[in-house]
Design a protein around this motif. Structure first.
Motif, PDB file in Angstrom:
ATOM      1  N   TYR A  47       0.818  -1.218   0.000  1.00 14.49           N
ATOM      2  CA  TYR A  47       0.000   0.000   0.000  1.00 14.49           C
ATOM      3  C   TYR A  47       0.851   1.267   0.000  1.00 14.49           C
ATOM      4  O   TYR A  47       0.640   2.168  -0.811  1.00 14.49           O
ATOM      5  N   LEU A 123      -5.544   2.038  10.826  1.00 11.72           N
ATOM      6  CA  LEU A 123      -5.729   1.625   9.431  1.00 11.72           C
ATOM      7  C   LEU A 123      -7.093   2.046   8.904  1.00 11.72           C
ATOM      8  O   LEU A 123      -7.233   2.386   7.723  1.00 11.72           O
ATOM      9  N   GLY A 127      -7.615   4.708   5.596  1.00 12.90           N
ATOM     10  CA  GLY A 127      -8.451   4.442   4.431  1.00 12.90           C
ATOM     11  C   GLY A 127      -9.351   5.594   4.045  1.00 12.90           C
ATOM     12  O   GLY A 127      -9.840   5.659   2.916  1.00 12.90           O
ATOM     13  N   VAL A 209      -3.443  -6.644  -1.806  1.00 13.31           N
ATOM     14  CA  VAL A 209      -3.551  -5.191  -1.693  1.00 13.31           C
ATOM     15  C   VAL A 209      -3.108  -4.504  -2.984  1.00 13.31           C
ATOM     16  O   VAL A 209      -3.685  -3.482  -3.371  1.00 13.31           O
ATOM     17  N   CYS A 213      -5.473  -1.850  -4.777  1.00 13.00           N
ATOM     18  CA  CYS A 213      -5.062  -0.452  -4.995  1.00 13.00           C
ATOM     19  C   CYS A 213      -5.587   0.070  -6.328  1.00 13.00           C
ATOM     20  O   CYS A 213      -5.924   1.251  -6.454  1.00 13.00           O
ATOM     21  N   GLU A 218      -7.221   4.399  -2.013  1.00 12.27           N
ATOM     22  CA  GLU A 218      -6.796   4.545  -0.616  1.00 12.27           C
ATOM     23  C   GLU A 218      -7.473   3.559   0.330  1.00 12.27           C
ATOM     24  O   GLU A 218      -6.938   3.227   1.386  1.00 12.27           O
ATOM     25  N   ARG A 219      -8.649   3.052  -0.040  1.00 12.36           N
ATOM     26  CA  ARG A 219      -9.355   2.115   0.834  1.00 12.36           C
ATOM     27  C   ARG A 219      -8.793   0.696   0.760  1.00 12.36           C
ATOM     28  O   ARG A 219      -9.245  -0.191   1.497  1.00 12.36           O
ATOM     29  N   ALA A 220      -7.788   0.481  -0.073  1.00 16.78           N
ATOM     30  CA  ALA A 220      -7.168  -0.842  -0.165  1.00 16.78           C
ATOM     31  C   ALA A 220      -6.546  -1.273   1.158  1.00 16.78           C
ATOM     32  O   ALA A 220      -6.455  -2.466   1.457  1.00 16.78           O
ATOM     33  N   ILE A 221      -6.169  -0.308   1.977  1.00 15.04           N
ATOM     34  CA  ILE A 221      -5.563  -0.626   3.270  1.00 15.04           C
ATOM     35  C   ILE A 221      -6.550  -1.335   4.191  1.00 15.04           C
ATOM     36  O   ILE A 221      -6.147  -1.973   5.178  1.00 15.04           O
ATOM     37  N   TRP A 222      -7.824  -1.250   3.874  1.00 19.97           N
ATOM     38  CA  TRP A 222      -8.815  -1.898   4.722  1.00 19.97           C
ATOM     39  C   TRP A 222      -8.755  -3.415   4.641  1.00 19.97           C
ATOM     40  O   TRP A 222      -9.335  -4.109   5.479  1.00 19.97           O
TER      41      TRP A 222
END
Length: 254
Positions: A47, A123, A127, A209, A213, A218-222
């Motif tokens: 990420y 985290l 996101g 991830v 991405c 940015e919400r990929a970190i979830w």
């Protein structure tokens, strides 16, 4: 029971006392918990590299290298910038060493559980941060929580493990293979296999991830947050139920 029977029973009891008992590990020390944490870390690494400045925040070697390069080339401001993530990592290590004892007084969860819950919140917040914001905000945040996690989760079922980066896992795989080839030591080979599991989970988290991405940015970190949330639920259940009487017990390696 006759005299002979009593003697046999007494001898058996003596032998049982001499037999080494199998070590009982806390839930926070289980290998599968470490595998999940490693997968989440792989996601965090992918990420920050793809979306948040092209850096890896799980460890600090790269930051020291980049600082040395920039200083060596006379770029003083760029060089000294790397002191910020390094300091965040340093503070994370200090706090993770100081907080476990005060946390015990609450009598609800172990420090390990509180830490994972805190990481979930961090985290979750990341996101929501748009990509237009400075990458340094996310980088420093992940530096901080990665340091705390690395210093807290030290051994998986008696084997020293890192849950945020890969270098020592690769080394231990090589050692395990060499010991097996040279001495036919199957225990070393099995131990190397556990480190291989950690490497595989890190890569798997990074792959997932990386794909996310491109889809959710940015919400990929979830994805990593979801893994951590599951781990938090497992640890919290253990603390409240079958390990509540062990809240003050230190994990191995501390």
């Amino acid at each position: 029971m006759n005299v002979e029977g009593k003697r046999v029973l007494e001898e058996r009891q003596v032998l049982e006392k001499k037999q080494p008992k199998e070590t009982e590990y806390l839930t926070c020390e289980k290998q599968w918990i470490y595998i999940l944490l490693m997968m989440a870390a792989g996601g965090m690494g992918a990420y920050t590299y793809i979306l948040r400045g092209g850096v890896f925040c799980n460890a600090q070697t790269a930051n020291f290298v980049m600082m040395a390069v920039e200083l060596g080339q006379g770029n003083w401001m760029k060089g000294f910038y790397f002191l910020i993530p390094v300091f965040a990592y340093f503070v994370g290590a200090v706090l993770s060493e100081m907080l476990p004892n005060p946390v015990k007084r609450f009598g609800l969860f172990r420090w390990d559980t509180y830490l994972i819950g805190f990481e979930v919140l961090v985290l979750l917040a990341i996101g929501f941060l748009p990509l237009s914001l400075p990458d340094q905000i996310v980088q420093v945040s992940i530096n901080f929580i990665a340091s705390m996690q690395y210093n807290t989760f030290r051994q998986a079922e008696g084997i020293p493990m890192a849950t945020t980066f890969c270098t020592n896992h690769l080394r231990q795989i090589g050692i395990g293979l060499a010991q097996y080839l040279h001495k036919k030591d199957e225990r070393k080979l099995e131990r190397g296999g556990k480190h291989l599991e950690m490497l595989g989970s890190f890569v798997a988290g990074g792959v997932v991830v990386s794909l996310l991405c491109n889809l959710v940015e940015e919400r990929a970190i979830w994805f990593s947050m979801g893994i951590m949330a599951f781990v938090f639920c497992v640890l919290a259940h253990a603390d409240l139920a079958y390990e509540h009487d062990k809240l003050k017990e230190k994990p191995h390696g501390h």
